[in-house]
Design a protein around this motif. Structure first.
Motif, PDB file in Angstrom:
ATOM      1  N   UNK A  56      15.969   5.969  28.677  1.00 32.76           N
ATOM      2  CA  UNK A  56      15.188   7.134  28.280  1.00 32.76           C
ATOM      3  C   UNK A  56      14.455   7.827  29.410  1.00 32.76           C
ATOM      4  N   UNK A  57      14.613   7.334  30.636  1.00 36.69           N
ATOM      5  CA  UNK A  57      13.917   7.879  31.794  1.00 36.69           C
ATOM      6  C   UNK A  57      14.924   8.284  32.873  1.00 36.69           C
ATOM      7  N   UNK A  58      14.522   9.225  33.716  1.00 36.92           N
ATOM      8  CA  UNK A  58      15.347   9.608  34.848  1.00 36.92           C
ATOM      9  C   UNK A  58      16.751   9.998  34.432  1.00 36.92           C
ATOM     10  N   UNK A  59      17.744   9.377  35.097  1.00 39.62           N
ATOM     11  CA  UNK A  59      19.156   9.688  34.825  1.00 39.62           C
ATOM     12  C   UNK A  59      19.809   8.734  33.834  1.00 39.62           C
ATOM     13  N   UNK A  60      19.039   7.798  33.289  1.00 34.76           N
ATOM     14  CA  UNK A  60      19.594   6.866  32.306  1.00 34.76           C
ATOM     15  C   UNK A  60      19.626   7.510  30.918  1.00 34.76           C
ATOM     16  N   UNK A  61      20.516   7.007  30.087  1.00 37.11           N
ATOM     17  CA  UNK A  61      20.663   7.544  28.734  1.00 37.11           C
ATOM     18  C   UNK A  61      19.438   7.228  27.875  1.00 37.11           C
ATOM     19  N   UNK A  62      19.222   8.099  26.904  1.00 42.89           N
ATOM     20  CA  UNK A  62      18.154   7.894  25.922  1.00 42.89           C
ATOM     21  C   UNK A  62      18.767   7.634  24.558  1.00 42.89           C
ATOM     22  N   UNK A  63      18.130   6.752  23.809  1.00 44.99           N
ATOM     23  CA  UNK A  63      18.546   6.465  22.439  1.00 44.99           C
ATOM     24  C   UNK A  63      17.359   6.697  21.514  1.00 44.99           C
ATOM     25  N   UNK A  64      17.625   6.802  20.231  1.00 40.55           N
ATOM     26  CA  UNK A  64      16.555   6.971  19.260  1.00 40.55           C
ATOM     27  C   UNK A  64      15.937   5.616  18.915  1.00 40.55           C
ATOM     28  N   UNK A  65      14.730   5.651  18.353  1.00 43.62           N
ATOM     29  CA  UNK A  65      14.095   4.428  17.859  1.00 43.62           C
ATOM     30  C   UNK A  65      13.091   3.839  18.829  1.00 43.62           C
ATOM     31  N   UNK A  66      12.549   2.685  18.439  1.00 43.93           N
ATOM     32  CA  UNK A  66      11.555   1.970  19.238  1.00 43.93           C
ATOM     33  C   UNK A  66      12.251   1.252  20.388  1.00 43.93           C
ATOM     34  N   UNK A  67      11.736   1.406  21.595  1.00 39.86           N
ATOM     35  CA  UNK A  67      12.271   0.697  22.754  1.00 39.86           C
ATOM     36  C   UNK A  67      11.439  -0.571  22.958  1.00 39.86           C
ATOM     37  N   UNK A  68      11.866  -1.646  22.387  1.00 40.01           N
ATOM     38  CA  UNK A  68      11.145  -2.904  22.555  1.00 40.01           C
ATOM     39  C   UNK A  68      11.277  -3.385  23.992  1.00 40.01           C
ATOM     40  N   UNK A  69      10.236  -4.060  24.478  1.00 35.65           N
ATOM     41  CA  UNK A  69      10.275  -4.560  25.852  1.00 35.65           C
ATOM     42  C   UNK A  69      11.426  -5.541  26.038  1.00 35.65           C
ATOM     43  N   UNK A  70      11.739  -6.289  24.992  1.00 31.70           N
ATOM     44  CA  UNK A  70      12.856  -7.227  25.058  1.00 31.70           C
ATOM     45  C   UNK A  70      14.187  -6.489  25.234  1.00 31.70           C
ATOM     46  N   UNK A  71      14.330  -5.353  24.563  1.00 29.48           N
ATOM     47  CA  UNK A  71      15.546  -4.545  24.684  1.00 29.48           C
ATOM     48  C   UNK A  71      15.700  -4.014  26.103  1.00 29.48           C
ATOM     49  N   UNK A  72      14.599  -3.533  26.685  1.00 30.31           N
ATOM     50  CA  UNK A  72      14.653  -3.021  28.054  1.00 30.31           C
ATOM     51  C   UNK A  72      14.933  -4.147  29.044  1.00 30.31           C
ATOM     52  N   UNK A  73      14.412  -5.336  28.773  1.00 29.60           N
ATOM     53  CA  UNK A  73      14.715  -6.495  29.620  1.00 29.60           C
ATOM     54  C   UNK A  73      16.197  -6.853  29.533  1.00 29.60           C
ATOM     55  N   UNK A  74      16.756  -6.770  28.343  1.00 29.36           N
ATOM     56  CA  UNK A  74      18.175  -7.071  28.180  1.00 29.36           C
ATOM     57  C   UNK A  74      19.053  -6.011  28.847  1.00 29.36           C
ATOM     58  N   UNK A  75      18.591  -4.745  28.871  1.00 28.18           N
ATOM     59  CA  UNK A  75      19.303  -3.714  29.631  1.00 28.18           C
ATOM     60  C   UNK A  75      19.433  -4.139  31.092  1.00 28.18           C
ATOM     61  N   UNK A  76      18.343  -4.641  31.656  1.00 25.85           N
ATOM     62  CA  UNK A  76      18.358  -5.071  33.057  1.00 25.85           C
ATOM     63  C   UNK A  76      19.285  -6.260  33.252  1.00 25.85           C
ATOM     64  N   UNK A  77      19.298  -7.171  32.303  1.00 25.16           N
ATOM     65  CA  UNK A  77      20.188  -8.325  32.385  1.00 25.16           C
ATOM     66  C   UNK A  77      21.649  -7.879  32.479  1.00 25.16           C
TER      67      UNK A  77
END
Length: 270
Positions: A56-77
């Protein structure tokens, strides 16, 4: 910038510079990898530096809904898998620090050490939760630009709000590029985040806690939640700095990271 596909609908962008021990820097709310432009040359002279844009920031894609910290951590994984990186030092600024702690809880085996940069392990307070909902309402009704115009100056030390107008405008321009659904999703996700002080207390990995002396966002009572000194914890306070050390005092900010990595390379999580 490299764009690494995470799925058929989501792409995570990142900048990758230098060689050597890999370190990952995660930006804060309504920021991007560009927050670290001034310190990237300093760090990449010694290390391989990976600087992603969060969902949802910069050049990365954005999705609808709540961005849980766990979800963002899994993106990095998934990003680290795509880059074939098994272990890294991970440092997160503000929102990025919340993601860093979630990553340290869920994917601890991938870390050599980690750090919170102008961030906290504590959850939002009652007023903080109310403020997140106010932010969501502001963005939904007025758009991202007026919200960013109000937010960004508050991130700098009061003394710097006149002397660093160029850097404030730079941070605003980055903020304008945040997808509204990304800003909303992260605000709601930060509102829901849990207390992860217990993750900080785990002694198997070295941890850096870097704070700004004049930070009005992460107040003194929330910067160092573990009151007793612990061998695995390093605490650094940047004098005269607000919430944006990478812009307000880039050399001192970079030096703190370099000193921490040098002290722990080959030990933490290795």
């Amino acid at each position: 910038m490299r764009n690494l596909r995470r799925s058929t609908s989501t792409t995570m962008a990142c900048q990758d510079e230098g060689t050597g021990t890999p370190i990952v820097l995660l930006h804060g709310y309504c920021g991007s990898h560009r927050y670290f432009e001034e310190i990237l040359p300093i760090l990449s002279a010694k290390y391989r530096v990976i600087v992603p844009d969060l969902r949802g920031h910069g050049s990365s894609s954005a999705t609808e809904g709540v961005y849980k910290m766990e979800q963002l951590a899994d993106d990095l994984d998934v990003l680290l898998d795509a880059m074939q990186l098994s272990k890294v030092f991970l440092f997160g600024h503000s929102l990025g620090g919340y993601v860093t702690l979630a990553f340290a809880q869920r994917h601890r085996e991938r870390l050599l050490g980690y750090g919170l940069l102008h961030s906290t392990s504590l959850p939002d307070t009652g007023p903080g939760k109310t403020g997140r909902l106010k932010a969501v309402d502001q963005i939904r009704t007025g758009g991202i630009s007026p919200f960013v115009d109000e937010l960004i100056p508050k991130l700098f030390a009061k003394d710097h709000r006149e002397t660093m107008k160029g850097k404030i405008n730079f941070a605003k321009e980055i903020g304008y590029g945040t997808a509204p659904q990304g800003a909303i999703g992260c605000a709601l996700g930060m509102r829901e985040r849990s207390d992860r002080t217990n993750v900080l207390e785990m002694p198997d990995l070295p941890v850096l806690l870097l704070a700004g002396e004049k930070d009005d966002i992460i107040t003194p009572d929330r910067r160092f939640p573990i009151l007793k000194p612990k061998p695995h914890l390093t605490q650094v306070t940047l004098k005269g700095v607000g919430h944006m050390g990478m812009l307000e005092a880039p050399q001192e900010f970079a030096d703190a990271l370099i000193s921490f990595i040098a002290a722990n390379e080959g030990s933490g999580g290795a």
